[in-house]
Design a protein around this motif. Sequence first.
Motif, PDB file in Angstrom:
ATOM      1  N   LEU A   1       0.832  -1.206   0.000  1.00 10.74           N
ATOM      2  CA  LEU A   1       0.000   0.000   0.000  1.00 10.74           C
ATOM      3  C   LEU A   1       0.865   1.253   0.000  1.00 10.74           C
ATOM      4  O   LEU A   1       0.525   2.252  -0.644  1.00 10.74           O
ATOM      5  CB  LEU A   1      -0.929  -0.005   1.214  1.00 10.74           C
ATOM      6  CG  LEU A   1      -2.029  -1.084   1.214  1.00 10.74           C
ATOM      7  CD1 LEU A   1      -2.774  -1.078   2.546  1.00 10.74           C
ATOM      8  CD2 LEU A   1      -3.000  -0.875   0.054  1.00 10.74           C
ATOM      9  N   ALA A   2       1.992   1.189   0.703  1.00  5.82           N
ATOM     10  CA  ALA A   2       2.902   2.340   0.725  1.00  5.82           C
ATOM     11  C   ALA A   2       3.484   2.592  -0.658  1.00  5.82           C
ATOM     12  O   ALA A   2       3.630   3.741  -1.089  1.00  5.82           O
ATOM     13  CB  ALA A   2       4.024   2.097   1.735  1.00  5.82           C
ATOM     14  N   ALA A   3       3.808   1.518  -1.392  1.00  8.01           N
ATOM     15  CA  ALA A   3       4.371   1.658  -2.740  1.00  8.01           C
ATOM     16  C   ALA A   3       3.338   2.240  -3.700  1.00  8.01           C
ATOM     17  O   ALA A   3       3.656   3.117  -4.523  1.00  8.01           O
ATOM     18  CB  ALA A   3       4.861   0.307  -3.249  1.00  8.01           C
ATOM     19  N   ILE A   4       2.096   1.760  -3.606  1.00  4.18           N
ATOM     20  CA  ILE A   4       1.033   2.295  -4.456  1.00  4.18           C
ATOM     21  C   ILE A   4       0.792   3.764  -4.117  1.00  4.18           C
ATOM     22  O   ILE A   4       0.646   4.614  -5.000  1.00  4.18           O
ATOM     23  CB  ILE A   4      -0.278   1.495  -4.286  1.00  4.18           C
ATOM     24  CG1 ILE A   4      -0.069   0.029  -4.665  1.00  4.18           C
ATOM     25  CG2 ILE A   4      -1.393   2.089  -5.160  1.00  4.18           C
ATOM     26  CD1 ILE A   4      -1.226  -0.887  -4.262  1.00  4.18           C
ATOM     27  N   GLY A   5       0.772   4.067  -2.823  1.00  2.00           N
ATOM     28  CA  GLY A   5       0.557   5.440  -2.383  1.00  2.00           C
ATOM     29  C   GLY A   5       1.671   6.375  -2.826  1.00  2.00           C
ATOM     30  O   GLY A   5       1.406   7.526  -3.198  1.00  2.00           O
ATOM     31  N   ALA A   6       2.904   5.887  -2.818  1.00  2.00           N
ATOM     32  CA  ALA A   6       4.034   6.717  -3.249  1.00  2.00           C
ATOM     33  C   ALA A   6       3.924   7.057  -4.729  1.00  2.00           C
ATOM     34  O   ALA A   6       4.184   8.194  -5.146  1.00  2.00           O
ATOM     35  CB  ALA A   6       5.344   5.994  -2.963  1.00  2.00           C
ATOM     36  N   ALA A   7       3.520   6.068  -5.529  1.00  2.99           N
ATOM     37  CA  ALA A   7       3.331   6.320  -6.965  1.00  2.99           C
ATOM     38  C   ALA A   7       2.182   7.292  -7.181  1.00  2.99           C
ATOM     39  O   ALA A   7       2.252   8.185  -8.037  1.00  2.99           O
ATOM     40  CB  ALA A   7       3.069   5.003  -7.697  1.00  2.99           C
TER      41      ALA A   7
END
Length: 233
Positions: free
Chosen positions: A125-131
Motif C-alpha cells: 500500500l505504501a508503494a502504491i501510495g508513493a506512486a
Amino acid sequence: MQLEKIQNVSPKIPELVMQALINAIESGQIRVGEDLPSERDLAERLGIGRGSLRECLAILEFLGAIEANGNRKKVARDADFIRKAISFVRVSNQLDAREDFNEFRRVNEVAIAGLACQRATEEDLAAIGAAMKRLEEDPGEYMADVEFHAALAAASHNMMLAATMHLVNSMIADVRIRFFMLPDYIQKSQVSHRAIFEAVKARDEERAQREMNLHLDIVSEFAEKYPANSGEG
C-alpha cells in the motif's frame, strides 16, 4: 564503448534503445557477459532521459536479455535474442492492437485490483501510495503512472499477473505520453487513480474492480475522441 545517439523520441524509445544495443553488440562494442555503462552514462550516450532508459532496461531484464550485476546491468543474451524482443515492443505501435491491448488490460487489471484488496501488505500500500503521490505532484511524469500500475500488480501477489504487467509497462507509458496533454485527461486520470487506491486501501474488492473498469473506460474514451493521439488515426 560507442553507442548511437537516439534521434527519435517517445513513444518508440524502448525499441530504439534495443536497436542501439543490438548495433553495439553486432559491431563488437558490447560483448555478451559485459557490464553496461552506468544509467547516467548510458542515458547521456543515447541522448535520452533516465526514466525512459529505466523503462527499456526493465523490459530487457524481464525478458532475460540483460541481468543485474550488483549496481550495474550486464548483457546476458545475443543480438538475435534482443531483436526478437523488439517484436513485442512493436505491438504498442500497431494500429490494430489498441483494442486488443485495452481488452487485455481489462481482463488482467480488474483481476489485479481484486486480488490486491485481498493480499496487499502495508508495504504494498505504501508503494502504491508513493506512486499516487508522484502522479499528483507531477502529472506529466508518465513513469509514475507506470509505477502505480506495477505496484498494484505486485500487490496482487500473483507472480504471473505481476510479471505480465511488468512486460507491458512500455505500452501503458505510451498511452500516458499520447494523452497527457489532452483536455481533461490528466484530471480524470488523477481522480481515477486515487479512487482505485482508496478502494484497495479500504479492502473493498467490488469497488476496486469497478474503479479499475472506469479507469480503463477513460482510456477508451480518449482513444475514440482523439484517434490521432491514440495511434489509430
